[in-house]
Motif scaffolding. Structure first.
Motif, PDB file in Angstrom:
ATOM      1  N   ASN A   6      -2.206  -2.772  -0.357  1.00  0.00           N
ATOM      2  CA  ASN A   6      -1.867  -2.299   0.865  1.00  0.00           C
ATOM      3  C   ASN A   6      -0.279  -1.764   0.866  1.00  0.00           C
ATOM      4  O   ASN A   6      -0.014  -0.789   1.718  1.00  0.00           O
ATOM      5  CB  ASN A   6      -1.788  -3.600   1.910  1.00  0.00           C
ATOM      6  N   ALA A   7       0.563  -2.306   0.045  1.00  0.00           N
ATOM      7  CA  ALA A   7       1.716  -1.913  -0.025  1.00  0.00           C
ATOM      8  C   ALA A   7       1.761  -0.491  -0.613  1.00  0.00           C
ATOM      9  O   ALA A   7       2.477   0.273  -0.233  1.00  0.00           O
ATOM     10  CB  ALA A   7       2.692  -2.787  -1.077  1.00  0.00           C
ATOM     11  N   LYS A   8       1.092  -0.577  -1.623  1.00  0.00           N
ATOM     12  CA  LYS A   8       0.860   1.035  -2.382  1.00  0.00           C
ATOM     13  C   LYS A   8       0.363   1.941  -1.250  1.00  0.00           C
ATOM     14  O   LYS A   8       0.737   3.180  -1.297  1.00  0.00           O
ATOM     15  CB  LYS A   8      -0.199   0.806  -3.506  1.00  0.00           C
ATOM     16  N   GLN A   9      -0.698   1.404  -0.372  1.00  0.00           N
ATOM     17  CA  GLN A   9      -1.229   2.469   0.671  1.00  0.00           C
ATOM     18  C   GLN A   9      -0.186   3.029   1.243  1.00  0.00           C
ATOM     19  O   GLN A   9      -0.201   4.159   1.808  1.00  0.00           O
ATOM     20  CB  GLN A   9      -2.421   1.899   1.287  1.00  0.00           C
ATOM     21  N   LYS A  10       0.750   2.270   1.773  1.00  0.00           N
ATOM     22  CA  LYS A  10       1.859   2.702   2.816  1.00  0.00           C
ATOM     23  C   LYS A  10       2.885   3.733   2.144  1.00  0.00           C
ATOM     24  O   LYS A  10       2.932   4.825   2.536  1.00  0.00           O
ATOM     25  CB  LYS A  10       2.723   1.561   3.090  1.00  0.00           C
ATOM     26  N   THR A  11       2.963   3.444   0.983  1.00  0.00           N
ATOM     27  CA  THR A  11       4.117   4.426   0.089  1.00  0.00           C
ATOM     28  C   THR A  11       3.159   5.876  -0.261  1.00  0.00           C
ATOM     29  O   THR A  11       3.681   6.743  -0.136  1.00  0.00           O
ATOM     30  CB  THR A  11       4.526   3.967  -1.165  1.00  0.00           C
ATOM     31  N   ASP A  12       2.029   5.711  -0.621  1.00  0.00           N
ATOM     32  CA  ASP A  12       1.087   6.743  -0.861  1.00  0.00           C
ATOM     33  C   ASP A  12       0.961   7.726   0.270  1.00  0.00           C
ATOM     34  O   ASP A  12       0.991   8.885   0.088  1.00  0.00           O
ATOM     35  CB  ASP A  12      -0.393   6.301  -1.504  1.00  0.00           C
TER      36      ASP A  12
END
Length: 191
Positions: A49-55
């Protein structure tokens, strides 16, 4: 000063993080950059989820940014609510979410829980991750009016009050987010 977009519009989280990273870094919220999109959180882990936000922010805005995902994991509930912490009751109503946790726990003597935060940072074409957690116990009823989320029912180990009973400065020194953001800030200072 380095400007970073924090993938949130949660004013409480933004204040907590800005207090931890200090004045050397300027944090912008999603609103500050004109992002009013509902960024997907469809991962099954905090990291995803954290990576989805930055991506999402990198692909749409091309900015240095970081995003986090946090949640409460309760041992007796097989680590629920976990990644579903913000919408555990089927809504984002935290009062309902807390009620559901207390209902599911009932009089179970195992009240062990932990808060976890994972931060994904995108900087100079690289992705980095930072994690923080704090162990504690779930109390049987709400205590305190400060903080947000599950703070009124979580007492960190070694303390006799909930996060919601603590002054912001005290909570910010020991919280899961403080630990993860501290790691982020240390990394940025040495980058």
């Amino acid at each position: 000063m380095l400007e970073l977009v924090f993938a949130t519009n949660n004013a409480h989280k933004l204040e907590e993080v800005q207090a931890i990273v200090g004045s050397r870094f300027v944090l912008q919220s999603l609103d500050d950059i004109g992002c009013h999109d509902d960024i997907p959180e469809t991962g099954v882990t905090f990291e995803e989820n954290a990576k989805q936000k930055t991506d999402y922010l990198v692909s749409k805005y091309g900015l240095y940014c970081f995003g986090d995902d946090s949640g409460l994991e309760i041992t007796a509930l097989d680590n629920e609510p976990g990644v579903y912490s913000a919408r555990y009751s089927g809504s984002r109503d935290m009062e309902r979410n807390i009620d559901l946790v207390l209902e599911k726990l009932g009089d179970n003597p195992n009240r062990a829980a932990r808060f976890r935060t994972v931060i994904s940072l995108f900087l100079n074409e690289q992705q980095f991750f930072f994690e923080g957690s704090i162990e504690g116990q779930i109390v049987g009823s709400r205590k305190g009016t400060k903080g947000f989320g599950y703070d009124p029912i979580f007492v960190p180990n070694g303390y006799d009050k909930t996060f919601a009973e603590m002054a912001a400065e005290e909570k910010n020194r020991i919280s899961h987010r403080a630990i993860a953001v501290g790691k982020l800030a240390d990394f940025l200072k040495s980058y």
